[in-house]
Design a protein around this motif. Structure first.
Motif: not given
Length: 80
Positions: A6-20
């Motif tokens: 439930g935390m904001r996705a922007s607060e999670i330090p990820v390298e990149r988001w991927v979609k199919s």
């Protein structure tokens, strides 16, 4: 930093988001990303700053295997 569902996705330090690649590109997609320290985050592509769901790698592995085996096909067919 501890990550919670439930935390904001922007607060999670990820390298990149991927979609199919199967996404139609019309905003009806989910995106996934590896979370630092392990696990996978999932967000709605229409609301990239919205809430993210977090799963362990084991949970995501089980879901992907089930989806690949067609275990959820009935849910998609019924909602069409």
């Amino acid at each position: 930093m501890q990550f919670t569902n439930g935390m904001r996705a922007s607060e999670i330090p990820v390298e990149r988001w991927v979609k199919s690649a199967a996404s139609a590109g019309i905003g009806e997609c989910v995106e996934v990303a590896l979370v630092p320290g392990g696990g996978v985050a999932v967000r709605n592509s229409r609301f990239p700053d919205g809430a993210a769901l977090l799963f362990t790698k084991a949970e995501m592995t089980a879901f992907v295997a089930g989806a690949g085996a067609g275990e959820f096909d009935e849910l998609v067919a019924r909602s069409a």
